[in-house]
Design an enzyme around this catalytic site. Structure first.
Site, PDB file in Angstrom:
ATOM      1  N   THR A  86       0.865  -1.185   0.000  1.00 59.84           N
ATOM      2  CA  THR A  86       0.000   0.000   0.000  1.00 59.84           C
ATOM      3  C   THR A  86       0.902   1.236   0.000  1.00 59.84           C
ATOM      4  O   THR A  86       0.996   1.945   0.993  1.00 59.84           O
ATOM      5  CB  THR A  86      -0.933   0.021   1.232  1.00 59.84           C
ATOM      6  N   THR A 122      -1.340  -2.437   5.617  1.00 57.13           N
ATOM      7  CA  THR A 122      -1.677  -1.221   6.365  1.00 57.13           C
ATOM      8  C   THR A 122      -2.577  -0.356   5.487  1.00 57.13           C
ATOM      9  O   THR A 122      -2.152   0.083   4.412  1.00 57.13           O
ATOM     10  CB  THR A 122      -0.384  -0.464   6.717  1.00 57.13           C
ATOM     11  N   GLU A 151      -0.485  -5.597  10.915  1.00 58.16           N
ATOM     12  CA  GLU A 151       0.751  -6.286  11.281  1.00 58.16           C
ATOM     13  C   GLU A 151       1.754  -5.281  11.862  1.00 58.16           C
ATOM     14  O   GLU A 151       1.927  -4.204  11.327  1.00 58.16           O
ATOM     15  CB  GLU A 151       1.338  -6.966  10.031  1.00 58.16           C
ATOM     16  N   PHE A 152       2.408  -5.700  12.938  1.00 60.03           N
ATOM     17  CA  PHE A 152       3.336  -4.783  13.619  1.00 60.03           C
ATOM     18  C   PHE A 152       4.786  -5.263  13.563  1.00 60.03           C
ATOM     19  O   PHE A 152       5.643  -4.706  14.238  1.00 60.03           O
ATOM     20  CB  PHE A 152       2.915  -4.601  15.085  1.00 60.03           C
ATOM     21  N   ALA A 255      19.023   8.719  18.593  1.00 57.63           N
ATOM     22  CA  ALA A 255      19.161   9.796  17.605  1.00 57.63           C
ATOM     23  C   ALA A 255      19.874   9.252  16.373  1.00 57.63           C
ATOM     24  O   ALA A 255      20.753   8.401  16.479  1.00 57.63           O
ATOM     25  CB  ALA A 255      19.954  10.945  18.217  1.00 57.63           C
ATOM     26  N   CYS A 263       7.600   1.766   5.771  1.00 57.82           N
ATOM     27  CA  CYS A 263       6.338   2.016   6.482  1.00 57.82           C
ATOM     28  C   CYS A 263       6.194   3.438   7.038  1.00 57.82           C
ATOM     29  O   CYS A 263       5.238   4.129   6.685  1.00 57.82           O
ATOM     30  CB  CYS A 263       6.183   1.016   7.617  1.00 57.82           C
ATOM     31  N   LYS A 266       5.464   6.557   4.537  1.00 55.14           N
ATOM     32  CA  LYS A 266       4.191   6.509   3.796  1.00 55.14           C
ATOM     33  C   LYS A 266       2.993   6.482   4.748  1.00 55.14           C
ATOM     34  O   LYS A 266       1.954   7.067   4.465  1.00 55.14           O
ATOM     35  CB  LYS A 266       4.166   5.320   2.833  1.00 55.14           C
ATOM     36  N   LYS A 324      17.479   0.211   7.882  1.00 57.65           N
ATOM     37  CA  LYS A 324      17.795  -0.273   9.224  1.00 57.65           C
ATOM     38  C   LYS A 324      18.668  -1.512   9.083  1.00 57.65           C
ATOM     39  O   LYS A 324      18.755  -2.065   7.970  1.00 57.65           O
ATOM     40  CB  LYS A 324      16.528  -0.565  10.025  1.00 57.65           C
TER      41      LYS A 324
HETATM   42  N1  LIG Z   1       7.493  -4.293   5.505  1.00 60.95           N
HETATM   43  C1  LIG Z   1       7.149  -4.149   6.776  1.00 60.95           C
HETATM   44  O1  LIG Z   1       7.987  -4.125   7.682  1.00 60.95           O
HETATM   45  C2  LIG Z   1       5.691  -4.013   7.161  1.00 60.95           C
HETATM   46  C3  LIG Z   1       5.327  -4.104   8.510  1.00 60.95           C
HETATM   47  C4  LIG Z   1       3.976  -4.008   8.854  1.00 60.95           C
HETATM   48  C5  LIG Z   1       3.037  -3.767   7.865  1.00 60.95           C
HETATM   49  N2  LIG Z   1       3.414  -3.646   6.560  1.00 60.95           N
HETATM   50  C6  LIG Z   1       2.385  -3.436   5.545  1.00 60.95           C
HETATM   51  O2  LIG Z   1       2.154  -4.672   4.879  1.00 60.95           O
HETATM   52  C7  LIG Z   1       1.844  -4.452   3.497  1.00 60.95           C
HETATM   53  C8  LIG Z   1       2.805  -5.226   2.631  1.00 60.95           C
HETATM   54  O3  LIG Z   1       4.104  -4.693   2.816  1.00 60.95           O
HETATM   55  P1  LIG Z   1       5.416  -5.449   2.286  1.00 60.95           P
HETATM   56  O4  LIG Z   1       6.568  -4.643   2.732  1.00 60.95           O
HETATM   57  O5  LIG Z   1       5.316  -6.882   2.643  1.00 60.95           O
HETATM   58  O6  LIG Z   1       5.190  -5.295   0.693  1.00 60.95           O
HETATM   59  P2  LIG Z   1       6.051  -5.903  -0.495  1.00 60.95           P
HETATM   60  O7  LIG Z   1       6.071  -4.865  -1.556  1.00 60.95           O
HETATM   61  O8  LIG Z   1       7.329  -6.462   0.031  1.00 60.95           O
HETATM   62  O9  LIG Z   1       5.179  -7.157  -0.998  1.00 60.95           O
HETATM   63  C9  LIG Z   1       3.938  -7.046  -1.618  1.00 60.95           C
HETATM   64  C10 LIG Z   1       3.792  -8.223  -2.585  1.00 60.95           C
HETATM   65  O10 LIG Z   1       2.445  -8.285  -3.046  1.00 60.95           O
HETATM   66  C11 LIG Z   1       2.463  -8.751  -4.392  1.00 60.95           C
HETATM   67  N3  LIG Z   1       1.153  -8.451  -4.986  1.00 60.95           N
HETATM   68  C12 LIG Z   1       0.598  -7.251  -5.268  1.00 60.95           C
HETATM   69  N4  LIG Z   1      -0.633  -7.407  -5.767  1.00 60.95           N
HETATM   70  C13 LIG Z   1      -0.885  -8.736  -5.811  1.00 60.95           C
HETATM   71  C14 LIG Z   1      -1.996  -9.543  -6.235  1.00 60.95           C
HETATM   72  N5  LIG Z   1      -3.140  -8.997  -6.699  1.00 60.95           N
HETATM   73  N6  LIG Z   1      -1.896 -10.886  -6.146  1.00 60.95           N
HETATM   74  C15 LIG Z   1      -0.763 -11.464  -5.671  1.00 60.95           C
HETATM   75  N7  LIG Z   1       0.316 -10.759  -5.259  1.00 60.95           N
HETATM   76  C16 LIG Z   1       0.249  -9.415  -5.328  1.00 60.95           C
HETATM   77  C17 LIG Z   1       3.652  -8.058  -4.996  1.00 60.95           C
HETATM   78  O11 LIG Z   1       4.115  -8.701  -6.156  1.00 60.95           O
HETATM   79  C18 LIG Z   1       4.676  -8.121  -3.842  1.00 60.95           C
HETATM   80  O12 LIG Z   1       5.476  -9.281  -3.931  1.00 60.95           O
HETATM   81  C19 LIG Z   1       1.898  -2.934   3.306  1.00 60.95           C
HETATM   82  O13 LIG Z   1       0.593  -2.413   3.461  1.00 60.95           O
HETATM   83  C20 LIG Z   1       2.774  -2.467   4.437  1.00 60.95           C
HETATM   84  O14 LIG Z   1       2.507  -1.141   4.829  1.00 60.95           O
HETATM   85  C21 LIG Z   1       4.724  -3.781   6.190  1.00 60.95           C
END
Ligand SMILES: NC(=O)c1ccc[n+]([C@@H]2O[C@H](COP(=O)([O-])OP(=O)(O)OC[C@H]3O[C@@H](n4cnc5c(N)ncnc54)[C@H](O)[C@@H]3O)[C@@H](O)[C@H]2O)c1
Length: 399
Positions: A86, A122, A151-152, A255, A263, A266, A324
């Site tokens: 997202t 998110t 998810e946290f 710091a 995350c 955005k 990080k």
């Molecule tokens: N990365 C983090 O640390 C973290 C922590 C908590 C929450 N989040 C939230 O979780 C969500 C995912 O984040 P992420 O970092 O894992 O994203 P990411 O970009 O690593 O992975 C997303 C995956 O979804 C796939 N995808 C998109 N549309 C699809 C569909 N229609 N069918 C199948 N696959 C599809 C993409 O190809 C990609 O591999 C976001 O909303 C993010 O804000 C991320």
């Protein structure tokens, strides 16, 4: 239980493999065929400590599968998790929900029997309502319950965080969905991780509020660090002095060059937009984002000042590029703005990162990449450690 996870990125892959490790039957789906092919060969698409072994053991024991097609796994699933990205929408900072909505349409078409659709991505308040509306538009007769379960986890400690969460937030008022979610997370519940049941909209907001609060904490200590430098105080001692107060806590008081990552930037922006849209402006968060933006280039000016004000013809060694330690994720890494600012001032930059250099190359094409920390530092006029990888702590400065 049978689980389908849509989107096999940082969150989807970690959630999927951990749910499999709890004993559920999980299929992780991604439309990126290369990613799925690599996973089927046992290759991890991301750097995350402990992930490879956990994927391997659960795949071998037949609890974890990978697929590109959504239909079969969704039809059989008791719960379908949406874990697609997202990102910030280009131009206005709202969360781009197009992936979530596209996934919802695909899920709707494949639904069979009672299924809980869980939004783990998110998403802004009200997204669950829209996901439900889309599903009912595609399949008016669908027997479905849409739940928010933010998810946290933190990259770099994702498996530990998923398996030992401070809390599990489940946004639903549907008793049938609560039963499914309780069963999915039963192993954690037995470990005494609290499950917090809330309304769906409340759960959605909890995630944004948590990230905005943490970003505020980071930015607060960064501003205090500035003042410390001016008045001759030690910010680490200040952080310890306030952090030992239980009401404040020690975490997120280090710091540094400003927050980045996939995350905080955005999510803070999306929350600001939601506040403006609902005429409840979040002025503190607005300021946090503005202060953080300035911080990254300000760090480059500090480097210039330390070298007498002129960086032309100078070589700066940079250790750590990822946002990080213990991840290869370069999304919104502070290193990008900091290094670009150093280059704008005429410096040549040579960098080394233990895991993120491949991801960094397209984003920072005009720097030299070193093969080790020592090779990076050799002959440089200054060294900037941007990411606190553990292995940079004990470098022999005499070499
Ligand atoms: N990365 C983090 O640390 C973290 C922590 C908590 C929450 N989040 C939230 O979780 C969500 C995912 O984040 P992420 O970092 O894992 O994203 P990411 O970009 O690593 O992975 C997303 C995956 O979804 C796939 N995808 C998109 N549309 C699809 C569909 N229609 N069918 C199948 N696959 C599809 C993409 O190809 C990609 O591999 C976001 O909303 C993010 O804000 C991320």
């Amino acid at each position: 239980m049978r689980v389908a996870v849509i989107g096999t990125g940082y969150v989807g892959l970690v959630s999927g493999v951990c749910l499999a490790d709890f004993g559920h039957q999980v299929t992780c789906i991604d439309k990126d065929a290369d990613k799925i092919a690599a996973l089927c060969r046992g290759e991890m698409p991301i750097y995350e400590p402990g992930l490879h072994a956990l994927v391997q053991s659960n795949a071998q024991e037949g609890r974890l599968q990978f697929a590109t097609g959504i239909a079969g796994p969704v039809r059989e699933a008791d719960a379908v998790f949406i874990t697609v990205s997202t990102p910030s929408r280009r131009g206005d900072g709202h969360a781009d929900l197009s992936y979530v909505y596209a996934a919802s349409r695909e899920i709707a078409a494949a639904l069979d029997d009672f299924t809980v659709v869980v939004t783990k991505s998110t998403v802004p308040v009200g997204t669950g309502d829209e996901v439900e509306r889309i599903i009912r538009e595609v399949r008016p007769e669908a027997n479905v319950s849409v739940v928010s379960n933010p998810e946290f986890l933190r990259e770099g400690a994702a498996i530990r965080d998923f398996k030992h969460p401070d809390r599990i937030v489940v946004g639903t008022e549907d008793e049938r969905a609560k039963e499914v979610m309780a069963e999915l997370y039963r192993p954690l519940y037995l470990n005494a991780a609290p499950i917090l049941y809330t309304g769906r909209r409340t759960a959605e907001l909890i995630k944004y509020a948590a990230n905005a609060f943490l970003a505020t904490k980071v930015t607060f200590i960064n501003e205090i660090a500035e003042l410390c430098e001016k008045v001759g105080a030690d910010v680490q001692e200040v952080a310890r002095g306030i952090g030992l107060d239980n009401r404040i806590g020690t975490k997120f008081l280090h710091a540094g060059p400003g927050f980045g990552g996939s995350c905080f930037p955005k999510d803070a922006l999306a929350l600001i937009k939601a506040g403006q849209d609902h005429e409840a402006p979040l002025r503190i968060v607005e300021t946090v984002v503005a202060v953080n933006e300035q911080r990254k280039r300000a760090m480059a000016r500090k480097v210039a000042a330390a070298l007498g004000g002129n960086l032309r013809g100078k070589t700066i060694a940079v250790l750590g590029l990822t946002f990080k330690p213990n991840t290869d994720d370069m999304r919104e890494a502070p290193s990008i703005a900091l290094i670009t600012a150093l280059q704008d001032m005429g410096a040549a930059v040579r960098a080394y990162d233990p895991a993120g250099m491949e991801q960094a190359k397209p984003l920072l094409p005009d720097i030299a990449y070193a093969s080790s920390a020592y090779a990076c530092v050799e002959g440089a006029d200054a060294l900037v450690i941007i990411t606190e990888w553990e292995q940079f702590r004990a470098l022999d400065r005499g070499v």
